[in-house]
Design an enzyme around this catalytic site. Structure first.
Site, PDB file in Angstrom:
ATOM      1  N   LYS A   1       1.004  -1.186  -0.190  1.00  0.00           N
ATOM      2  CA  LYS A   1       0.232   0.147  -0.072  1.00  0.00           C
ATOM      3  C   LYS A   1       0.747   1.330  -0.299  1.00  0.00           C
ATOM      4  CE  LYS A   1      -4.247  -2.149   1.616  1.00  0.00           C
ATOM      5  NZ  LYS A   1      -3.767  -3.614   1.785  1.00  0.00           N
TER       6      LYS A   1
HETATM    7  C1  LIG Z   1      -4.328  -4.516   0.905  1.00  0.00           C
HETATM    8  C2  LIG Z   1      -3.488  -5.771   0.989  1.00  0.00           C
HETATM    9  C3  LIG Z   1      -3.894  -6.900  -0.007  1.00  0.00           C
HETATM   10  C4  LIG Z   1      -5.114  -6.754  -0.864  1.00  0.00           C
HETATM   11  O1  LIG Z   1      -5.150  -5.863  -1.691  1.00  0.00           O
HETATM   12  P1  LIG Z   1      -6.365  -5.250  -2.631  1.00  0.00           P
HETATM   13  O2  LIG Z   1      -6.027  -4.058  -3.337  1.00  0.00           O
HETATM   14  O3  LIG Z   1      -7.375  -4.945  -1.557  1.00  0.00           O
HETATM   15  O4  LIG Z   1      -6.900  -6.263  -3.492  1.00  0.00           O
HETATM   16  C5  LIG Z   1      -3.141  -7.835  -0.141  1.00  0.00           C
HETATM   17  N1  LIG Z   1      -2.079  -8.152   0.861  1.00  0.00           N
HETATM   18  C6  LIG Z   1      -1.727  -7.090   1.645  1.00  0.00           C
HETATM   19  C7  LIG Z   1      -0.414  -7.433   2.412  1.00  0.00           C
HETATM   20  C8  LIG Z   1      -2.431  -6.014   1.740  1.00  0.00           C
HETATM   21  O5  LIG Z   1      -2.138  -5.118   2.726  1.00  0.00           O
END
Ligand SMILES: *Cc1c(COP(=O)(O)O)cnc(C)c1O
Length: 486
Positions: A124
């Site tokens: 993120k």
């Molecule tokens: C947010 C997240 C996901 C999922 O991503 P999306 O964009 O919601 O599909 C997968 N793995 C980790 C470690 C995350 O923080």
């Protein structure tokens, strides 16, 4: 470039106008009126670019109302080896998303693209760091301020806080369930001492936190006066920032544009893989986009059957890949509009039906809502699912066969990727977090702790700054007023 709501609202704003907002006025999500295309000559030129320059090249196709020099300064400031420094031994931080070969034999090639080297050790940061700089730029120009108010069970909240800390004109009020996050995640958020970051530990569970955010946001007069905004995964700028690393992954894995690659993406809200879909629609030669889910398999069910059936919170399991514990994928609507050939009237009806009947059925079976499921192959989508036992096995096998430790979400991705890999087409798995974040499961799988990047050794011992609160909405509102002075 102009944007439109998936549900057909007549306004067509530009990039900067949707940057700070959330949903479109009709409850839809924003998408460009048409996807910008990338030519083969452009792709060739992009092979030589640094990550920051590639991000600039991609973003300027979408953010056409930001002067190019300003946008360039923002991408240069965001994508640096210093921000994305938490690489594994032997990897080069200046690559930002280094690509590692896990396996290359008998025509089978499995690669891992590291997206988790930013300050909070999860992917993120790739988008949120950009958002922090874009927000500061826009707010400074408008001499405006913004109070970000959200709820987190871990990854999103910490990525938002690290992106917004110390930024002019921005405060962050982040709710989290008191004593329910891992010690590492709690320490990561609560050790921030920046005066514009407010951590609020709510005596309740994550759903209580989310209900408080909804209750406060539904008070429109209060929301406007307190200049409250969000940074959740439907934010368009976050999606666009994620498009960049699909280009980088493709360009690093190939030497000419007649080659194809596939991606497998650990998925929850469909934000990450939606960016892959957009890269493919722009002309990036992607063969398959493989959705990997955990026990919460709403998306896997859709891509196997054409039936989208969201689950209630009571049917959403708490798993050991917790950032994928999602039963209503908030970005899914963006893909469905393309599947429906841009028919926003039908889209609005289907997503209304999600609210009233809990889903829709595009399988083409008698009584279904449509037969678009048969068109899914054109978009390259496939899917698979991984559960706790698979996660443990995969973490052990990856350590034994490839000599590295992966986190639980990435393990879900690798498990599904190995089911979908094809000879002659490199399969890139996106690494969405580093294992240190989910140490409890690493201990269970390997009988030892996950390695921690330098600087994170004693994070739990740092002084913590947070406020404990009950679920009292009026007290919450008064707390924000007390700290914004608005
Ligand atoms: C947010 C997240 C996901 C999922 O991503 P999306 O964009 O919601 O599909 C997968 N793995 C980790 C470690 C995350 O923080």
């Amino acid at each position: 470039m102009q944007y439109a709501s998936t549900r057909g609202h007549p306004a067509s704003p530009h990039f900067s106008e949707i940057l700070l907002g959330g949903l479109a006025p009709d409850g839809g999500l924003y998408l460009p009126k048409s996807y910008p295309q990338v030519t083969s000559d452009e792709l060739n030129a992009w092979r030589e670019l640094s990550y920051a320059d590639l991000a600039f090249a991609v973003l300027k196709k979408f953010a056409t109302d930001i002067p190019e020099d300003d946008l360039k300064a923002i991408t240069d400031k965001t994508y640096t080896a210093d921000v994305y420094r938490n690489v594994r031994d032997g990897e080069d931080a200046s690559q930002i998303t280094p690509l590692r070969v896990l396996e290359d034999k008998d025509g089978r090639k499995l690669l891992l693209q590291a997206l988790s080297n930013g300050p909070t050790l999860a992917f993120k940061d790739m988008a949120m760091q950009l958002l922090g700089n874009l927000f500061e730029y826009t707010l400074t120009k408008k001499e405006a301020e913004l109070n970000i108010f959200g709820a987190t069970s871990g990854d999103t909240g910490s990525a938002a806080e690290y992106a917004m800390r110390g930024k002019k004109g921005i405060r962050v009020f982040m709710l989290s369930p008191h004593k329910k996050m891992s010690a590492f995640q709690t320490a990561q958020m609560f050790s921030l001492q920046d005066p514009n970051i407010f951590n609020i530990a709510v005596e309740g569970v994550f759903d209580d936190c989310q209900d408080m955010v909804k209750a406060v946001s539904n008070d429109l007069e209060y929301k406007a006066r307190q200049k409250i905004g969000t940074v959740n995964s439907i934010n368009w700028a976050r999606v666009v920032a994620q498009v960049v690393y699909y280009f980088r992954g493709y360009l690093s894995a190939t030497s000419s544009n007649d080659q194809k690659v596939s991606f497998t993406v650990p998925s929850g809200n469909f934000g990450n893989i939606c960016a892959g879909h957009i890269a493919r629609m722009m002309g990036l030669p992607i063969a398959k986009l493989v959705v990997a889910t955990n026990e919460n398999d709403v998306l896997d069910e859709f891509f196997r059957t054409g039936i989208y059936r969201v689950r209630k919170s009571a049917e959403t399991w708490h798993t050991t890949s917790p950032s994928m514990d999602i039963s209503k994928a908030s970005n899914f609507e963006r893909f469905i509009l393309d599947l429906l050939d841009g028919d926003s009237v039908r889209l609005a009806a289907l997503f209304h039906q999600v609210e009233t009947q809990g889903g829709f059925d595009l399988s083409g079976n008698p009584g279904s809502d449509g037969d678009e499921f048969k068109k899914i192959v054109r978009f390259g989508f496939e899917s698979g699912k991984s559960v706790h036992a698979d996660r443990l096995t995969t973490i052990r096998q990856v350590e034994k066969n490839y000599g590295i430790t992966v986190d639980t979400h990435t393990a879900d991705g690798i498990k599904v990727a190995l089911e979908r890999i094809e000879p002659g087409i490199p399969m890139i798995v996106l690494e969405t977090a580093l294992p240190a974040k989910f140490n409890e499961t690493i201990r269970e799988a390997l009988g030892r702790d996950a390695e921690r990047p330098a600087g994170f050794e004693n994070i739990e011992a740092l002084p913590q700054r947070f406020e404990v609160m009950t679920t009292d909405i009026e007290k919450m509102k008064a707390y924000i007023v007390g700290h914004t002075g608005l």
